[in-house]
Design an enzyme around this catalytic site. Structure first.
Site, mmCIF file in Angstrom:
data_model
loop_
_atom_site.group_PDB
_atom_site.id
_atom_site.type_symbol
_atom_site.label_atom_id
_atom_site.label_comp_id
_atom_site.label_asym_id
_atom_site.label_seq_id
_atom_site.Cartn_x
_atom_site.Cartn_y
_atom_site.Cartn_z
ATOM 1 N N CYS A 48 -26.273 3.684 0.991
ATOM 2 C CA CYS A 48 -27.394 3.400 1.875
ATOM 3 C C CYS A 48 -27.544 1.897 2.084
ATOM 4 O O CYS A 48 -27.332 1.097 1.178
ATOM 5 C CB CYS A 48 -28.695 3.955 1.294
ATOM 6 S SG CYS A 48 -28.662 5.731 0.994
ATOM 7 N N PHE A 84 -2.170 5.959 8.135
ATOM 8 C CA PHE A 84 -1.319 6.679 9.085
ATOM 9 C C PHE A 84 0.120 6.801 8.580
ATOM 10 O O PHE A 84 1.080 6.567 9.322
ATOM 11 C CB PHE A 84 -1.347 6.012 10.464
ATOM 12 C CG PHE A 84 -2.687 6.078 11.127
ATOM 13 C CD1 PHE A 84 -3.167 7.273 11.626
ATOM 14 C CD2 PHE A 84 -3.492 4.945 11.225
ATOM 15 C CE1 PHE A 84 -4.415 7.351 12.236
ATOM 16 C CE2 PHE A 84 -4.740 5.001 11.824
ATOM 17 C CZ PHE A 84 -5.205 6.210 12.330
ATOM 18 N N VAL A 85 0.263 7.163 7.288
ATOM 19 C CA VAL A 85 1.599 7.410 6.742
ATOM 20 C C VAL A 85 2.076 8.745 7.300
ATOM 21 O O VAL A 85 1.597 9.807 6.903
ATOM 22 C CB VAL A 85 1.587 7.444 5.207
ATOM 23 C CG1 VAL A 85 3.007 7.657 4.681
ATOM 24 C CG2 VAL A 85 1.000 6.163 4.639
ATOM 25 N N ARG A 86 3.000 8.680 8.212
ATOM 26 C CA ARG A 86 3.478 9.889 8.886
ATOM 27 C C ARG A 86 4.958 9.720 9.208
ATOM 28 O O ARG A 86 5.347 8.735 9.855
ATOM 29 C CB ARG A 86 2.685 10.150 10.162
ATOM 30 C CG ARG A 86 1.200 10.384 9.881
ATOM 31 C CD ARG A 86 0.366 10.486 11.122
ATOM 32 N NE ARG A 86 -1.055 10.575 10.778
ATOM 33 C CZ ARG A 86 -2.034 10.668 11.668
ATOM 34 N NH1 ARG A 86 -1.739 10.700 12.965
ATOM 35 N NH2 ARG A 86 -3.295 10.733 11.267
ATOM 36 N N GLY A 87 5.748 10.686 8.757
ATOM 37 C CA GLY A 87 7.178 10.584 8.980
ATOM 38 C C GLY A 87 7.742 9.362 8.296
ATOM 39 O O GLY A 87 7.628 9.190 7.095
ATOM 40 N N LYS A 88 8.290 8.457 9.093
ATOM 41 C CA LYS A 88 8.893 7.235 8.558
ATOM 42 C C LYS A 88 8.149 5.989 9.040
ATOM 43 O O LYS A 88 8.754 4.935 9.270
ATOM 44 C CB LYS A 88 10.371 7.155 8.973
ATOM 45 C CG LYS A 88 11.286 8.029 8.133
ATOM 46 C CD LYS A 88 11.452 7.439 6.732
ATOM 47 C CE LYS A 88 12.517 8.171 5.942
ATOM 48 N NZ LYS A 88 12.689 7.564 4.601
ATOM 49 N N ARG A 89 6.830 6.094 9.153
ATOM 50 C CA ARG A 89 6.077 4.922 9.588
ATOM 51 C C ARG A 89 4.724 4.891 8.896
ATOM 52 O O ARG A 89 4.228 5.901 8.398
ATOM 53 C CB ARG A 89 5.875 4.925 11.109
ATOM 54 C CG ARG A 89 4.882 5.978 11.596
ATOM 55 C CD ARG A 89 4.587 5.796 13.082
ATOM 56 N NE ARG A 89 3.636 6.777 13.585
ATOM 57 C CZ ARG A 89 2.317 6.610 13.575
ATOM 58 N NH1 ARG A 89 1.787 5.523 13.058
ATOM 59 N NH2 ARG A 89 1.529 7.545 14.072
#
Length: 248
Positions: A99, A232-237
């Site tokens: 708060c 945004f850790v997704r696939g290889k990025r």
């Protein structure tokens, strides 16, 4: 209690039909500290001692497991006895954390991350793959978050309906086993607000990575505390939002 149960549902596509579906179990958990201060949480019904330990550390109510006198669990009530010290001051920081910008007061009480850890990008990707593979309940129900603590070859993972509790559990498990948090990193599923990052910094973990986004408060907290934050850790990025020198 199991982490999930089977219920009846109706599936609607070209037709409507009754189907069995698995849903994640959740319970209300209460933590009482020194018989007074009490907090309530929605959590998955497992690893409650690890949860309590990680919560006490992550909220700054104790500085180490040595400050925890005892943890007793009965009927989803956790009674924790801790060394009292400056408990009143610490309690005010916990109770006011969500708060009126309370996280800013808390971040000023947290020292900078002290770690020379360097992690390869490939190690982040591998840890995420392993975490997702371990998320059995999530695959069955879609109803949990998952967090993993990686220390060298050691990998510990917990699922929970709450992303905060999942992180508390991996921190608590690591602390109970004497893990060197300065040589560890956390991967998990969920947004990264300030209160989450402060929890990680208090434990001494220098890197957190998520497949989701940071919030602006999380970005500011990471910058101030020296925490390396990946989103945004997704696939290889992935994106590195703060202190990129730890990722090689």
């Amino acid at each position: 209690m199991s982490l999930y149960r089977e219920v009846d549902a109706f599936r609607v596509d070209d037709e409507r039909r009754r189907v069995p579906e698995k849903v994640v179990n959740d319970i209300e958990v209460r933590i009482r500290i020194n018989g007074g201060m009490e907090q309530r949480f929605t959590a998955s019904p497992q690893a409650l001692e690890e949860f309590a330990t990680g919560y006490l550390l992550g909220e700054g109510l104790v500085d180490s497991v040595d400050d925890i006198v005892s943890i007793e669990i009965s009927d989803n009530i956790i009674d924790a006895e801790i060394e009292s010290g400056d408990l009143d001051i610490r309690r005010e920081l916990v109770m006011g954390s969500d708060c009126f910008g309370g996280w800013r007061q808390r971040v000023e009480m947290v020292g900078p991350v002290d770690s020379d850890l360097r992690v390869r990008a490939d190690d982040i990707f591998l840890a995420f793959k392993r975490m997702v593979k371990s998320a059995v309940v999530w695959r069955m129900t879609g109803g949990t978050h998952v967090a993993a603590l990686v220390t060298g070859d050691e990998f510990r993972v917990f699922e929970d309906v709450s992303r905060h509790v999942a992180v508390d559990k991996v921190i608590g498990s690591g602390a109970m086993d004497g893990v060197n948090f300065r040589e560890s990193f956390i991967v998990y599923s969920g947004r990264m607000p300030a209160d989450m990052l402060i929890k990680v910094v208090r434990a001494g973990v220098p890197i957190i990575a998520s497949n989701a986004a940071p919030t602006s408060s999380g970005y500011d907290a990471a910058q101030r505390t020296g925490l390396t934050m990946l989103g945004f850790v997704r696939g290889k990025r992935f994106n590195i939002y703060s202190h990129p020198e730890r990722i090689i």
